[in-house]
Design an enzyme around this catalytic site. Structure first.
Site, PDB file in Angstrom:
ATOM      1  N   GLY A   1     112.030   9.065  84.673  1.00 10.89           N
ATOM      2  CA  GLY A   1     111.523  10.214  83.932  1.00 10.89           C
ATOM      3  C   GLY A   1     112.589  11.195  83.492  1.00 10.89           C
ATOM      4  O   GLY A   1     112.291  12.197  82.856  1.00 10.89           O
ATOM      5  N   HIS A   2     113.852  10.933  83.806  1.00  6.92           N
ATOM      6  CA  HIS A   2     114.930  11.897  83.512  1.00  6.92           C
ATOM      7  C   HIS A   2     116.144  11.173  82.952  1.00  6.92           C
ATOM      8  O   HIS A   2     117.123  11.012  83.666  1.00  6.92           O
ATOM      9  CB  HIS A   2     115.307  12.639  84.789  1.00  6.92           C
ATOM     10  CG  HIS A   2     116.047  13.917  84.551  1.00  6.92           C
ATOM     11  ND1 HIS A   2     117.412  13.988  84.443  1.00  6.92           N
ATOM     12  CD2 HIS A   2     115.602  15.180  84.407  1.00  6.92           C
ATOM     13  CE1 HIS A   2     117.781  15.248  84.271  1.00  6.92           C
ATOM     14  NE2 HIS A   2     116.696  15.990  84.246  1.00  6.92           N
ATOM     15  N   PHE A   3     116.245  10.786  81.865  1.00  4.79           N
ATOM     16  CA  PHE A   3     115.277  10.714  80.776  1.00  4.79           C
ATOM     17  C   PHE A   3     115.148   9.251  80.410  1.00  4.79           C
ATOM     18  O   PHE A   3     116.154   8.544  80.423  1.00  4.79           O
ATOM     19  CB  PHE A   3     115.757  11.540  79.589  1.00  4.79           C
ATOM     20  CG  PHE A   3     115.971  12.998  79.945  1.00  4.79           C
ATOM     21  CD1 PHE A   3     114.896  13.861  80.051  1.00  4.79           C
ATOM     22  CD2 PHE A   3     117.242  13.485  80.205  1.00  4.79           C
ATOM     23  CE1 PHE A   3     115.090  15.209  80.368  1.00  4.79           C
ATOM     24  CE2 PHE A   3     117.435  14.823  80.525  1.00  4.79           C
ATOM     25  CZ  PHE A   3     116.362  15.684  80.611  1.00  4.79           C
TER      26      PHE A   3
ATOM     27  N   VAL B   1     119.960  10.549  82.817  1.00  3.89           N
ATOM     28  CA  VAL B   1     120.916  11.539  83.314  1.00  3.89           C
ATOM     29  C   VAL B   1     120.478  11.934  84.721  1.00  3.89           C
ATOM     30  O   VAL B   1     119.302  12.244  84.942  1.00  3.89           O
ATOM     31  CB  VAL B   1     120.939  12.794  82.406  1.00  3.89           C
ATOM     32  CG1 VAL B   1     121.835  13.875  82.993  1.00  3.89           C
ATOM     33  CG2 VAL B   1     121.391  12.436  80.996  1.00  3.89           C
TER      34      VAL B   1
END
Length: 160
Positions: free
Chosen positions: A59-61, A66
Site C-alpha cells: 500500500g506504500h505505494f 517506498v
C-alpha cells in the site's frame, strides 16, 4: 578489581537469532536483520535488507514502492533497543525497551526495494532507565533519514 575500560570498545556483531532473543518484535514488524560494529554502551550499526516482499509495499505505494519514513525511524529504534539490552546484559532480563520520543526526524531520500539500510545509532546520554540516541540511516553511504529519539527500559508486564 576495576573494569577494563577497553572492554566496551570491543566491536561485536549480533545476528538475527540473538536479536529475536533480545527484543519482542516479530514479522512483519521486526525491522533489523543484524547489528555490526556494536560498541556496548555507545553505538551500533543495524542492517535492514529491504525487499519487495515487505508487507508495507502493498500500500506504500503499489506502483512506486517506498519504505515509510516512520518505519526507518522504527528500525533505528530497534537497533538502539538491541544495543541497550546487550549493554545491560543480565540486568535486562525481564525488561523491555519502550520507544518514548522522536525529535528532529528528517527524511532525505526514498528507500526502495533492493536497498540495504545501514542504521547508525549512537548514545547521546543515559540517565537511569532512559536512553537518548542519535540515529542516521544510510543507503550506499548516502543519508536517507535521521532523528534523535529516546527510549525507556522497564519491567516487562507478565502475560495473562
Amino acid at each position: 578489581m576495576q573494569a577494563d575500560p577497553q572492554e566496551n570498545q570491543v566491536r561485536t556483531t549480533v545476528d538475527i537469532a540473538r536479536i529475536i532473543d533480545m527484543i519482542p518484535h516479530r514479522y512483519p514488524f521486526l525491522m533489523v536483520d543484524k547489528l555490526i560494529d556494536m560498541v556496548r554502551g555507545e553505538s551500533a550499526i543495524g542492517i535492514k535488507n529491504v525487499t519487495i516482499n515487505e508487507p508495507f509495499f502493498q500500500g506504500h505505494f503499489p506502483n512506486r514502492p517506498v519504505m515509510p519514513g516512520v518505519l526507518i525511524v522504527e528500525a533505528m529504534a530497534q537497533t538502539a533497543a538491541v544495543l541497550v539490552v546487550e549493554t545491560l546484559g543480565v540486568r535486562a532480563e525481564g525488561k523491555i525497551v519502550y520507544f518514548m520520543i522522536v525529535e528532529n526526524a528528517r527524511f532525505r531520500k526514498p528507500v526502495i526495494p533492493g536497498d540495504q539500510l545501514r542504521l547508525h545509532v549512537a548514545k547521546e546520554r543515559h540517565r537511569g532507565n532512559v536512553w537518548k540516541f542519535r540515529g542516521v540511516a544510510k543507503v550506499d553511504e548516502v543519508v536517507v533519514a535521521e532523528a534523535t529519539f529516546a527510549a525507556m527500559i522497564m519491567d516487562e508486564e507478565p502475560q495473562p
